[in-house]
Design a protein around this motif. Sequence first.
Motif, PDB file in Angstrom:
ATOM      1  N   SER A  98      53.699  22.849  14.860  1.00  0.00           N
ATOM      2  CA  SER A  98      53.217  22.600  16.214  1.00  0.00           C
ATOM      3  C   SER A  98      53.367  23.871  17.044  1.00  0.00           C
ATOM      4  O   SER A  98      54.052  24.807  16.648  1.00  0.00           O
ATOM      5  CB  SER A  98      53.981  21.452  16.864  1.00  0.00           C
ATOM      6  OG  SER A  98      55.330  21.800  17.041  1.00  0.00           O
ATOM      7  N   SER A  99      52.716  23.857  18.194  1.00  0.00           N
ATOM      8  CA  SER A  99      52.792  24.985  19.117  1.00  0.00           C
ATOM      9  C   SER A  99      52.911  24.448  20.534  1.00  0.00           C
ATOM     10  O   SER A  99      52.287  23.452  20.889  1.00  0.00           O
ATOM     11  CB  SER A  99      51.547  25.860  18.996  1.00  0.00           C
ATOM     12  OG  SER A  99      51.571  26.895  19.976  1.00  0.00           O
ATOM     13  N   ASN A 100      53.706  25.134  21.343  1.00  0.00           N
ATOM     14  CA  ASN A 100      53.821  24.778  22.759  1.00  0.00           C
ATOM     15  C   ASN A 100      53.818  26.013  23.663  1.00  0.00           C
ATOM     16  O   ASN A 100      54.344  25.975  24.764  1.00  0.00           O
ATOM     17  CB  ASN A 100      55.052  23.907  23.011  1.00  0.00           C
ATOM     18  CG  ASN A 100      56.349  24.663  22.822  1.00  0.00           C
ATOM     19  OD1 ASN A 100      56.356  25.779  22.316  1.00  0.00           O
ATOM     20  ND2 ASN A 100      57.458  24.069  23.230  1.00  0.00           N
ATOM     21  N   VAL A 101      53.214  27.092  23.202  1.00  0.00           N
ATOM     22  CA  VAL A 101      53.195  28.323  23.993  1.00  0.00           C
ATOM     23  C   VAL A 101      52.422  28.124  25.296  1.00  0.00           C
ATOM     24  O   VAL A 101      52.779  28.700  26.323  1.00  0.00           O
ATOM     25  CB  VAL A 101      52.642  29.515  23.171  1.00  0.00           C
ATOM     26  CG1 VAL A 101      51.177  29.333  22.825  1.00  0.00           C
ATOM     27  CG2 VAL A 101      52.881  30.821  23.887  1.00  0.00           C
ATOM     28  N   GLY A 102      51.403  27.292  25.277  1.00  0.00           N
ATOM     29  CA  GLY A 102      50.660  27.018  26.507  1.00  0.00           C
ATOM     30  C   GLY A 102      51.501  26.289  27.538  1.00  0.00           C
ATOM     31  O   GLY A 102      51.423  26.563  28.737  1.00  0.00           O
ATOM     32  N   VAL A 103      52.303  25.349  27.066  1.00  0.00           N
ATOM     33  CA  VAL A 103      53.203  24.625  27.967  1.00  0.00           C
ATOM     34  C   VAL A 103      54.243  25.588  28.544  1.00  0.00           C
ATOM     35  O   VAL A 103      54.556  25.532  29.732  1.00  0.00           O
ATOM     36  CB  VAL A 103      53.868  23.435  27.243  1.00  0.00           C
ATOM     37  CG1 VAL A 103      54.905  22.767  28.131  1.00  0.00           C
ATOM     38  CG2 VAL A 103      52.810  22.434  26.796  1.00  0.00           C
ATOM     39  N   LEU A 104      54.756  26.489  27.710  1.00  0.00           N
ATOM     40  CA  LEU A 104      55.699  27.497  28.214  1.00  0.00           C
ATOM     41  C   LEU A 104      55.046  28.348  29.297  1.00  0.00           C
ATOM     42  O   LEU A 104      55.665  28.643  30.323  1.00  0.00           O
ATOM     43  CB  LEU A 104      56.184  28.396  27.073  1.00  0.00           C
ATOM     44  CG  LEU A 104      57.047  27.760  26.001  1.00  0.00           C
ATOM     45  CD1 LEU A 104      57.314  28.759  24.877  1.00  0.00           C
ATOM     46  CD2 LEU A 104      58.345  27.251  26.589  1.00  0.00           C
ATOM     47  N   ALA A 105      53.797  28.752  29.060  1.00  0.00           N
ATOM     48  CA  ALA A 105      53.079  29.558  30.057  1.00  0.00           C
ATOM     49  C   ALA A 105      52.871  28.755  31.334  1.00  0.00           C
ATOM     50  O   ALA A 105      53.051  29.282  32.442  1.00  0.00           O
ATOM     51  CB  ALA A 105      51.743  30.031  29.491  1.00  0.00           C
ATOM     52  N   ALA A 106      52.507  27.487  31.210  1.00  0.00           N
ATOM     53  CA  ALA A 106      52.302  26.651  32.390  1.00  0.00           C
ATOM     54  C   ALA A 106      53.591  26.554  33.202  1.00  0.00           C
ATOM     55  O   ALA A 106      53.571  26.658  34.436  1.00  0.00           O
ATOM     56  CB  ALA A 106      51.809  25.263  31.975  1.00  0.00           C
ATOM     57  N   GLU A 107      54.692  26.368  32.514  1.00  0.00           N
ATOM     58  CA  GLU A 107      55.977  26.293  33.210  1.00  0.00           C
ATOM     59  C   GLU A 107      56.330  27.617  33.879  1.00  0.00           C
ATOM     60  O   GLU A 107      56.868  27.657  34.976  1.00  0.00           O
ATOM     61  CB  GLU A 107      57.085  25.875  32.239  1.00  0.00           C
ATOM     62  CG  GLU A 107      56.955  24.440  31.778  1.00  0.00           C
ATOM     63  CD  GLU A 107      57.913  24.080  30.664  1.00  0.00           C
ATOM     64  OE1 GLU A 107      58.619  24.980  30.129  1.00  0.00           O
ATOM     65  OE2 GLU A 107      57.955  22.896  30.307  1.00  0.00           O
ATOM     66  N   ARG A 108      56.013  28.708  33.202  1.00  0.00           N
ATOM     67  CA  ARG A 108      56.348  30.045  33.717  1.00  0.00           C
ATOM     68  C   ARG A 108      55.498  30.418  34.937  1.00  0.00           C
ATOM     69  O   ARG A 108      55.997  30.971  35.909  1.00  0.00           O
ATOM     70  CB  ARG A 108      56.127  31.065  32.605  1.00  0.00           C
ATOM     71  CG  ARG A 108      56.078  32.500  33.055  1.00  0.00           C
ATOM     72  CD  ARG A 108      57.253  33.261  32.558  1.00  0.00           C
ATOM     73  NE  ARG A 108      57.115  34.649  32.929  1.00  0.00           N
ATOM     74  CZ  ARG A 108      57.909  35.231  33.822  1.00  0.00           C
ATOM     75  NH1 ARG A 108      58.879  34.559  34.373  1.00  0.00           N
ATOM     76  NH2 ARG A 108      57.752  36.494  34.128  1.00  0.00           N
ATOM     77  N   TYR A 109      54.195  30.134  34.850  1.00  0.00           N
ATOM     78  CA  TYR A 109      53.261  30.625  35.862  1.00  0.00           C
ATOM     79  C   TYR A 109      52.950  29.622  36.959  1.00  0.00           C
ATOM     80  O   TYR A 109      52.251  29.951  37.903  1.00  0.00           O
ATOM     81  CB  TYR A 109      51.971  31.099  35.199  1.00  0.00           C
ATOM     82  CG  TYR A 109      52.204  32.244  34.237  1.00  0.00           C
ATOM     83  CD1 TYR A 109      52.918  33.366  34.631  1.00  0.00           C
ATOM     84  CD2 TYR A 109      51.735  32.176  32.937  1.00  0.00           C
ATOM     85  CE1 TYR A 109      53.139  34.409  33.748  1.00  0.00           C
ATOM     86  CE2 TYR A 109      51.956  33.227  32.051  1.00  0.00           C
ATOM     87  CZ  TYR A 109      52.653  34.333  32.470  1.00  0.00           C
ATOM     88  OH  TYR A 109      52.878  35.371  31.593  1.00  0.00           O
ATOM     89  N   ASP A 110      53.452  28.416  36.851  1.00  0.00           N
ATOM     90  CA  ASP A 110      53.161  27.421  37.866  1.00  0.00           C
ATOM     91  C   ASP A 110      54.377  27.200  38.754  1.00  0.00           C
ATOM     92  O   ASP A 110      54.789  26.088  39.013  1.00  0.00           O
ATOM     93  CB  ASP A 110      52.720  26.107  37.210  1.00  0.00           C
ATOM     94  CG  ASP A 110      52.171  25.148  38.234  1.00  0.00           C
ATOM     95  OD1 ASP A 110      51.467  25.604  39.151  1.00  0.00           O
ATOM     96  OD2 ASP A 110      52.464  23.951  38.135  1.00  0.00           O
ATOM     97  N   GLY A 111      54.922  28.300  39.204  1.00  0.00           N
ATOM     98  CA  GLY A 111      56.100  28.223  40.071  1.00  0.00           C
ATOM     99  C   GLY A 111      55.707  28.007  41.514  1.00  0.00           C
ATOM    100  O   GLY A 111      54.606  27.560  41.826  1.00  0.00           O
ATOM    101  N   ASP A 112      56.596  28.354  42.382  1.00  0.00           N
ATOM    102  CA  ASP A 112      56.334  28.223  43.804  1.00  0.00           C
ATOM    103  C   ASP A 112      56.553  29.586  44.434  1.00  0.00           C
ATOM    104  O   ASP A 112      57.710  29.975  44.663  1.00  0.00           O
ATOM    105  CB  ASP A 112      57.264  27.182  44.411  1.00  0.00           C
ATOM    106  CG  ASP A 112      56.928  26.878  45.854  1.00  0.00           C
ATOM    107  OD1 ASP A 112      55.790  27.205  46.273  1.00  0.00           O
ATOM    108  OD2 ASP A 112      57.790  26.332  46.563  1.00  0.00           O
ATOM    109  N   PRO A 113      55.545  30.391  44.655  1.00  0.00           N
ATOM    110  CA  PRO A 113      54.127  30.062  44.512  1.00  0.00           C
ATOM    111  C   PRO A 113      53.642  30.253  43.069  1.00  0.00           C
ATOM    112  O   PRO A 113      54.255  30.984  42.292  1.00  0.00           O
ATOM    113  CB  PRO A 113      53.451  31.087  45.432  1.00  0.00           C
ATOM    114  CG  PRO A 113      54.342  32.287  45.348  1.00  0.00           C
ATOM    115  CD  PRO A 113      55.744  31.734  45.201  1.00  0.00           C
ATOM    116  N   PRO A 114      52.523  29.615  42.716  1.00  0.00           N
ATOM    117  CA  PRO A 114      51.989  29.789  41.358  1.00  0.00           C
ATOM    118  C   PRO A 114      51.435  31.201  41.166  1.00  0.00           C
ATOM    119  O   PRO A 114      51.079  31.878  42.125  1.00  0.00           O
ATOM    120  CB  PRO A 114      50.878  28.745  41.275  1.00  0.00           C
ATOM    121  CG  PRO A 114      50.515  28.436  42.681  1.00  0.00           C
ATOM    122  CD  PRO A 114      51.735  28.702  43.524  1.00  0.00           C
ATOM    123  N   VAL A 115      51.398  31.635  39.920  1.00  0.00           N
ATOM    124  CA  VAL A 115      50.821  32.937  39.582  1.00  0.00           C
ATOM    125  C   VAL A 115      49.347  32.682  39.262  1.00  0.00           C
ATOM    126  O   VAL A 115      48.979  32.419  38.119  1.00  0.00           O
ATOM    127  CB  VAL A 115      51.567  33.583  38.387  1.00  0.00           C
ATOM    128  CG1 VAL A 115      50.991  34.949  38.070  1.00  0.00           C
ATOM    129  CG2 VAL A 115      53.059  33.680  38.683  1.00  0.00           C
TER     130      VAL A 115
END
Length: 142
Positions: A98-115
């Motif tokens: 399995s892969s979850n690199v996209g989820v990791l990216a979503a968590e990383r870049y969807d901060g406050d504020p989002p990137v």
Amino acid sequence: FSVLSHGFESRTGYHFSPSARRRLPMTNTHDIAALLDAVEAEMKAIGFWDDDPPDLLARFESGELASYDQAPTFELWLQCVFLPRARKAVATGVFPASSNVGVLAAERYDGDPPVDEALDLTDILLEFDEAVNARGGGGTRP
């Protein structure tokens, strides 16, 4: 429950839905290779690419670094560890279960504020996850 088959709702309400961009699962190695090329191109386009990166892959392979969060930055991990390993999987036809690199990216870049500049990169990485997860890992499929 698959994050990829249902999309991913971020903390700030942005909904990542890789299936909205592609209707059929991209499971063949040519499609996955194209996604990896798109990751590299997008990283370069948004300034996340390092022209002279450290040799992080060797540090991971030696065990000196054990996880993406031990890399200097997530972007360097993507460039120096994720992409070479994913391209090796394409070349050999042997993929992780399995892969979850996209989820990791979503968590990383969807901060406050989002990137905001990383949203397309995140979508591509979510598509990669979807493709790998649809393969069921391991084995070969042209």
